[in-house]
Write a protein that holds these residues in place. Structure first.
Motif, PDB file in Angstrom:
ATOM      1  N   LEU A 109       1.671   1.191  11.069  1.00  0.00           N
ATOM      2  CA  LEU A 109       1.509   0.892   9.649  1.00  0.00           C
ATOM      3  C   LEU A 109       2.867   0.699   8.983  1.00  0.00           C
ATOM      4  O   LEU A 109       3.820   1.421   9.284  1.00  0.00           O
ATOM      5  N   GLU A 110       2.919  -0.266   8.088  1.00  0.00           N
ATOM      6  CA  GLU A 110       4.123  -0.434   7.261  1.00  0.00           C
ATOM      7  C   GLU A 110       4.282   0.832   6.423  1.00  0.00           C
ATOM      8  O   GLU A 110       3.295   1.470   6.047  1.00  0.00           O
ATOM      9  N   GLU A 111       5.498   1.205   6.124  1.00  0.00           N
ATOM     10  CA  GLU A 111       5.749   2.430   5.363  1.00  0.00           C
ATOM     11  C   GLU A 111       5.008   2.421   4.026  1.00  0.00           C
ATOM     12  O   GLU A 111       4.425   3.431   3.635  1.00  0.00           O
ATOM     13  N   SER A 112       4.984   1.288   3.334  1.00  0.00           N
ATOM     14  CA  SER A 112       4.288   1.223   2.044  1.00  0.00           C
ATOM     15  C   SER A 112       2.777   1.422   2.228  1.00  0.00           C
ATOM     16  O   SER A 112       2.133   2.093   1.420  1.00  0.00           O
ATOM     17  N   ASP A 113       2.213   0.831   3.292  1.00  0.00           N
ATOM     18  CA  ASP A 113       0.788   1.017   3.577  1.00  0.00           C
ATOM     19  C   ASP A 113       0.499   2.463   3.949  1.00  0.00           C
ATOM     20  O   ASP A 113      -0.513   3.035   3.538  1.00  0.00           O
ATOM     21  N   ARG A 114       1.389   3.032   4.700  1.00  0.00           N
ATOM     22  CA  ARG A 114       1.227   4.423   5.140  1.00  0.00           C
ATOM     23  C   ARG A 114       1.217   5.373   3.947  1.00  0.00           C
ATOM     24  O   ARG A 114       0.405   6.295   3.875  1.00  0.00           O
ATOM     25  N   ARG A 115       2.110   5.163   3.001  1.00  0.00           N
ATOM     26  CA  ARG A 115       2.174   6.012   1.811  1.00  0.00           C
ATOM     27  C   ARG A 115       0.953   5.813   0.915  1.00  0.00           C
ATOM     28  O   ARG A 115       0.428   6.752   0.339  1.00  0.00           O
ATOM     29  N   ALA A 116       0.483   4.567   0.797  1.00  0.00           N
ATOM     30  CA  ALA A 116      -0.614   4.245  -0.129  1.00  0.00           C
ATOM     31  C   ALA A 116      -2.002   4.526   0.444  1.00  0.00           C
ATOM     32  O   ALA A 116      -2.959   4.686  -0.319  1.00  0.00           O
ATOM     33  N   LEU A 117      -2.127   4.578   1.748  1.00  0.00           N
ATOM     34  CA  LEU A 117      -3.445   4.687   2.367  1.00  0.00           C
ATOM     35  C   LEU A 117      -4.264   5.893   1.891  1.00  0.00           C
ATOM     36  O   LEU A 117      -5.427   5.719   1.516  1.00  0.00           O
ATOM     37  N   PRO A 118      -3.732   7.103   1.873  1.00  0.00           N
ATOM     38  CA  PRO A 118      -4.568   8.239   1.431  1.00  0.00           C
ATOM     39  C   PRO A 118      -5.125   8.057   0.012  1.00  0.00           C
ATOM     40  O   PRO A 118      -6.298   8.320  -0.232  1.00  0.00           O
ATOM     41  N   GLU A 119      -4.304   7.592  -0.906  1.00  0.00           N
ATOM     42  CA  GLU A 119      -4.761   7.384  -2.282  1.00  0.00           C
ATOM     43  C   GLU A 119      -5.787   6.259  -2.355  1.00  0.00           C
ATOM     44  O   GLU A 119      -6.813   6.383  -3.029  1.00  0.00           O
ATOM     45  N   ARG A 120      -5.533   5.158  -1.675  1.00  0.00           N
ATOM     46  CA  ARG A 120      -6.487   4.034  -1.669  1.00  0.00           C
ATOM     47  C   ARG A 120      -7.819   4.467  -1.065  1.00  0.00           C
ATOM     48  O   ARG A 120      -8.886   4.118  -1.565  1.00  0.00           O
ATOM     49  N   LEU A 121      -7.745   5.227  -0.008  1.00  0.00           N
ATOM     50  CA  LEU A 121      -8.946   5.708   0.674  1.00  0.00           C
ATOM     51  C   LEU A 121      -9.738   6.654  -0.229  1.00  0.00           C
ATOM     52  O   LEU A 121     -10.955   6.502  -0.397  1.00  0.00           O
ATOM     53  N   THR A 122      -9.049   7.591  -0.828  1.00  0.00           N
ATOM     54  CA  THR A 122      -9.709   8.543  -1.728  1.00  0.00           C
ATOM     55  C   THR A 122     -10.381   7.817  -2.885  1.00  0.00           C
ATOM     56  O   THR A 122     -11.523   8.120  -3.248  1.00  0.00           O
ATOM     57  N   ARG A 123      -9.698   6.847  -3.477  1.00  0.00           N
ATOM     58  CA  ARG A 123     -10.236   6.090  -4.605  1.00  0.00           C
ATOM     59  C   ARG A 123     -11.459   5.271  -4.188  1.00  0.00           C
ATOM     60  O   ARG A 123     -12.481   5.277  -4.879  1.00  0.00           O
ATOM     61  N   ALA A 124     -11.369   4.578  -3.050  1.00  0.00           N
ATOM     62  CA  ALA A 124     -12.487   3.751  -2.581  1.00  0.00           C
ATOM     63  C   ALA A 124     -13.728   4.602  -2.311  1.00  0.00           C
ATOM     64  O   ALA A 124     -14.844   4.214  -2.671  1.00  0.00           O
ATOM     65  N   LEU A 125     -13.533   5.758  -1.704  1.00  0.00           N
ATOM     66  CA  LEU A 125     -14.671   6.627  -1.410  1.00  0.00           C
ATOM     67  C   LEU A 125     -15.231   7.242  -2.684  1.00  0.00           C
ATOM     68  O   LEU A 125     -16.448   7.333  -2.854  1.00  0.00           O
ATOM     69  N   LYS A 126     -14.352   7.647  -3.582  1.00  0.00           N
ATOM     70  CA  LYS A 126     -14.804   8.231  -4.851  1.00  0.00           C
ATOM     71  C   LYS A 126     -15.631   7.214  -5.634  1.00  0.00           C
ATOM     72  O   LYS A 126     -16.682   7.556  -6.188  1.00  0.00           O
ATOM     73  N   ASP A 127     -15.182   5.966  -5.657  1.00  0.00           N
ATOM     74  CA  ASP A 127     -15.921   4.907  -6.351  1.00  0.00           C
ATOM     75  C   ASP A 127     -17.302   4.699  -5.751  1.00  0.00           C
ATOM     76  O   ASP A 127     -18.221   4.249  -6.441  1.00  0.00           O
TER      77      ASP A 127
END
Length: 169
Positions: A109-127
């Motif tokens: 994973l690109e460093e930016s993707d790696r940092r953003a993945l947990p937040e993106r994942l949490t948001r997508a699941l919460k939605d």
């Protein structure tokens, strides 16, 4: 016949019966999933399948399948399905869980993707009304990048064992 031949024949019959049972069992669970996707009420499926498994087992199984399918759809919608996968465990008497895990090596994973993945994942699941159940308050990033699977549950019901189904048709 010799006693050994009788035992061997019984074994062959038993093996054939077990293989047939497992095939038919899978057909039953496939039929339940198809009926549910077609909009048949879970309670009607459980009533129809009475005598095979108990109503709570069938309802919990169908709830698990729906959670797994809803999670896959949420991941796909958010564009996260290329990094994260979901699976369900157990059918019948086994434990029924929905588990999420990273499907790629974190180093890929690109460093930016790696940092953003947990937040993106949490948001997508919460939605999608889905919550993460982390053991010992482990951070999602630590669990994902440590190769662990994370258990999922419906957000509105809390992460407790449920036999009721979502409000989906």
């Amino acid at each position: 016949m010799e006693p050994e031949e009788t035992e061997a024949m019984t074994y062959l019959h038993t093996r054939a019966a077990v293989e047939e049972y497992l095939r038919v069992r899978e057909n039953l669970f496939s039929a339940m999933r198809r009926d549910r996707r077609r909009g048949v009420a879970a309670s009607e499926i459980a009533r129809t399948a009475a005598g095979t498994y108990s109503t709570p087992v069938i309802l919990e199984y169908l709830s698990c399948v729906e959670l797994r399918d809803d999670t896959r759809a949420a991941l796909r919608t958010a564009g996260l399905d290329r990094w994260v996968g979901v699976r369900s465990t157990g059918a019948g008497r086994g434990p029924r869980k929905v588990l999420l895990a990273l499907t790629r090596d974190p180093a890929d994973l690109e460093e930016s993707d790696r940092r953003a993945l947990p937040e993106r994942l949490t948001r997508a699941l919460k939605d999608a009304g889905i919550a993460l159940q982390l053991a010992d308050r482990t951070a999602l990033a630590d669990a994902l990048y440590g190769g662990e699977e994370v258990r999922l549950c419906r957000a509105r019901g809390g992460c407790v064992r449920r036999t009721a189904l979502s409000s989906r048709p």
